[in-house]
Design an enzyme around this catalytic site. Structure first.
Site, short mmCIF file in Angstrom:
data_model
loop_
_atom_site.label_atom_id
_atom_site.label_comp_id
_atom_site.label_asym_id
_atom_site.label_seq_id
_atom_site.Cartn_x
_atom_site.Cartn_y
_atom_site.Cartn_z
CG ASN A 8 32.80 36.89 46.28
OD1 ASN A 8 32.58 36.68 44.86
ND2 ASN A 8 33.64 37.74 46.75
CE LYS A 10 37.32 36.93 46.64
NZ LYS A 10 38.43 37.46 47.37
CG HIS A 94 34.04 41.76 47.75
ND1 HIS A 94 35.52 42.14 47.56
CD2 HIS A 94 33.82 40.74 48.39
CE1 HIS A 94 36.06 41.15 48.04
NE2 HIS A 94 35.20 40.27 48.67
CD GLU A 96 38.78 40.71 46.08
OE1 GLU A 96 38.02 40.59 45.34
OE2 GLU A 96 39.39 40.04 47.15
CD GLU A 164 34.27 39.95 52.67
OE1 GLU A 164 33.90 38.84 52.84
OE2 GLU A 164 34.25 40.70 51.78
N GLY A 170 41.68 36.54 51.48
CA GLY A 170 42.69 35.96 50.65
C GLY A 170 44.14 35.86 51.30
CB SER A 208 41.34 33.95 55.93
OG SER A 208 42.14 34.78 54.89
#
Ligand code: PEP
Length: 248
Positions: A8, A10, A94, A96, A164, A170, A208
């Site tokens: 991904n 992003k 996701h 985010e 996730e 991240g 991560s």
């Protein structure tokens, strides 16, 4: 069940980044990966990425889609548009998107249905926040997200689930092996309870994943692949992660 290694990107990557996909394609031509490989670049690069991946084993996906096929939704992109640009998969829900765009489980399910309508393989993301884990609610939160975000009509050919943990994305922090194992086992059980067509839906871990920890994470029972953010941006890093996947 073949593993799936999905990258991904992003909101990263200008035109030159497509060179990373060409580099991956060359590496896989020399030595094919043991599992499936998917790269989800930003929407602006999907058509170019799909051209670069032609003739290779690499599939290209979107990072989000609108529930509707077309209409007055400024700035949005439909599943059909992704398909038209050369994508065969899309990430939905996701964290985010949930966090910065207020996406509820219901919206995520509508996006997953849009993916199915456009014949895109959907990667449906779930995962608890750090506060939820510390409060001992991780399993409950993920099980509710799973129930409400993954529509009833999906089977193993139409979707994967990506677990996730939000606090691992991240950050360089990952859950312990036993925490990942426990969550993936719970997701597997929940999928199995919903019917035999769901029992074999792939469950990816994301958060991560790096070349250094990929082999350990990918060896955990019921971890059928990974969704990789930062470490998917460079072909050399992502290649090491793909190569770390065990034969299934
Ligand atoms: C992600 O964006 O889905 C992700 C897992 O990111 P990272 O690998 O950078 O933690």
């Amino acid at each position: 069940m073949r593993t799936l290694l999905a990258g991904n990107w992003k909101m990263n990557g200008l035109k030159g980044a497509v060179g990373e996909i060409r580099a991956l394609g060359r590496a896989f031509a020399d030595e094919p990966p043991l599992g499936d490989v998917l790269i989800c670049p930003p929407a602006t690069l999907i058509a170019e990425a799909a051209r670069a991946a032609t003739g290779s084993v690499i599939a290209i996906g979107g990072q989000d889609c609108h529930p509707q096929p077309a209409g007055a939704f400024t700035g949005d992109i439909s599943a059909e548009m992704l398909r038209d640009a050369g994508a065969t998969a899309v990430i939905v829900g996701h964290s985010e998107r949930r966090q910065f765009h207020g996406e509820s489980n219901e919206i995520v399910a509508a996006k997953a249905r849009a993916a199915q309508r456009a014949s895109l393989y959907a990667i449906v993301c779930v995962g608890e926040t750090e506060a939820e884990r510390l409060a001992g609610r991780a399993l409950d939160v993920v099980s509710l997200q799973l129930r409400e975000s993954l529509p009833a009509e999906f089977g193993s050919n139409e979707a994967a689930v990506a677990y996730e943990p939000v606090w691992a994305i991240g950050t360089g922090r990952t859950p312990t092996t036993s925490e990942i194992q426990q969550m993936h086992a719970a997701i597997r059980a929940a999928l199995g309870e919903r019917g035999p067509d769901k029992a074999n839906i792939r469950i990816l871990y994301g958060g991560s994943v790096k070349p250094e920890n990929a082999a350990e994470i990918l060896a955990i029972p019921n971890v059928d692949g990974a969704l990789v953010g930062g470490a998917s941006l460079k072909a050399a890093d992502f290649l090491r992660i793909v190569r770390a996947a065990p034969r299934r």
